[in-house]
Design a protein around this motif. Structure first.
Motif, PDB file in Angstrom:
ATOM      1  N   SER A   1      -4.831  -7.751   5.051  1.00 39.49           N
ATOM      2  CA  SER A   1      -4.804  -6.883   6.234  1.00 39.49           C
ATOM      3  C   SER A   1      -3.423  -6.946   6.883  1.00 39.49           C
ATOM      4  O   SER A   1      -2.653  -7.889   6.647  1.00 39.49           O
ATOM      5  CB  SER A   1      -5.863  -7.335   7.239  1.00 39.49           C
TER       6      SER A   1
ATOM      7  N   ASP B   1       0.817  -1.218   0.000  1.00 39.15           N
ATOM      8  CA  ASP B   1       0.000   0.000   0.000  1.00 39.15           C
ATOM      9  C   ASP B   1       0.851   1.268   0.000  1.00 39.15           C
ATOM     10  O   ASP B   1       0.484   2.262  -0.615  1.00 39.15           O
ATOM     11  CB  ASP B   1      -0.919   0.034   1.222  1.00 39.15           C
TER      12      ASP B   1
ATOM     13  N   GLY C   1      -1.454  -4.747   0.322  1.00 36.67           N
ATOM     14  CA  GLY C   1      -2.830  -4.416   0.078  1.00 36.67           C
ATOM     15  C   GLY C   1      -3.405  -5.058  -1.115  1.00 36.67           C
ATOM     16  O   GLY C   1      -3.485  -6.255  -1.213  1.00 36.67           O
TER      17      GLY C   1
ATOM     18  N   GLU D   1      -2.733  -7.786   9.874  1.00 42.10           N
ATOM     19  CA  GLU D   1      -2.660  -9.015  10.658  1.00 42.10           C
ATOM     20  C   GLU D   1      -2.375 -10.225   9.775  1.00 42.10           C
ATOM     21  O   GLU D   1      -1.589 -11.098  10.139  1.00 42.10           O
ATOM     22  CB  GLU D   1      -3.976  -9.234  11.435  1.00 42.10           C
ATOM     23  N   GLN D   2      -3.004 -10.272   8.613  1.00 44.20           N
ATOM     24  CA  GLN D   2      -2.765 -11.373   7.684  1.00 44.20           C
ATOM     25  C   GLN D   2      -1.336 -11.340   7.161  1.00 44.20           C
ATOM     26  O   GLN D   2      -0.686 -12.373   7.019  1.00 44.20           O
ATOM     27  CB  GLN D   2      -3.753 -11.307   6.514  1.00 44.20           C
ATOM     28  N   GLU D   3      -0.838 -10.137   6.894  1.00 45.25           N
ATOM     29  CA  GLU D   3       0.531 -10.017   6.418  1.00 45.25           C
ATOM     30  C   GLU D   3       1.513 -10.501   7.486  1.00 45.25           C
ATOM     31  O   GLU D   3       2.489 -11.183   7.176  1.00 45.25           O
ATOM     32  CB  GLU D   3       0.834  -8.588   6.013  1.00 45.25           C
TER      33      GLU D   3
ATOM     34  N   HIS E   1      -8.016  -7.582  -0.118  1.00 46.56           N
ATOM     35  CA  HIS E   1      -6.929  -6.820   0.474  1.00 46.56           C
ATOM     36  C   HIS E   1      -6.309  -7.669   1.572  1.00 46.56           C
ATOM     37  O   HIS E   1      -7.021  -8.357   2.306  1.00 46.56           O
ATOM     38  CB  HIS E   1      -7.516  -5.530   1.068  1.00 46.56           C
TER      39      HIS E   1
END
Length: 124
Positions: free
Chosen positions: A88, A33, A121, A90-92, A86
């Motif tokens: 997030s 992002d 993102g 937390e997911q990253e 996208h």
């Protein structure tokens, strides 16, 4: 990954693990992002498989292939995040931990230096 590669050109490429075993085909590329640089690729792991996210920074484009420097089993066991949306923060973080990668940090003089890592993102 080479920074001169157009992220859209990765879509449809075959992806291979560190041993040269085919993982699948790149379905989507996710951009950071903040920088707009390609950061993750979603690789379709089989005809009825799911998409596994792979990090692009340590990966190399060679010919028509994306070579990912991890074992196939690790890639296939990556967190299932779904595709088309996208990633997030937390997911990253989950993905960085899964692959044992150092967490990205902002440049020392960058605005928002105290923000949590996780700036990936949108799909390209």
């Amino acid at each position: 990954m080479q920074s001169d590669i157009d992220p859209r050109s990765l879509i449809g490429r075959k992806a291979f693990d560190r041993d040269g075993t085919k993982i699948g085909t790149v379905d989507e590329v996710y951009l950071d992002d903040a920088t707009g640089e390609p950061e993750w690729a979603a690789v379709r792991t089989g005809l009825f498989g799911r998409d596994a996210f792979v990090p692009l920074a340590p990966s190399r484009v060679e010919g028509d292939a994306l070579n990912v420097p991890f074992e196939r089993a690790l890639i296939r066991n990556a967190p299932d995040l779904g595709v088309g949306g996208h990633i997030s923060p937390e997911q990253e973080l989950q993905l960085y931990r899964h692959y044992g990668l150092p967490l990205p940090g902002p440049a020392p003089d960058a605005p928002g230096s105290g923000e949590a890592p996780g700036s990936s993102g949108s799909a390209a």
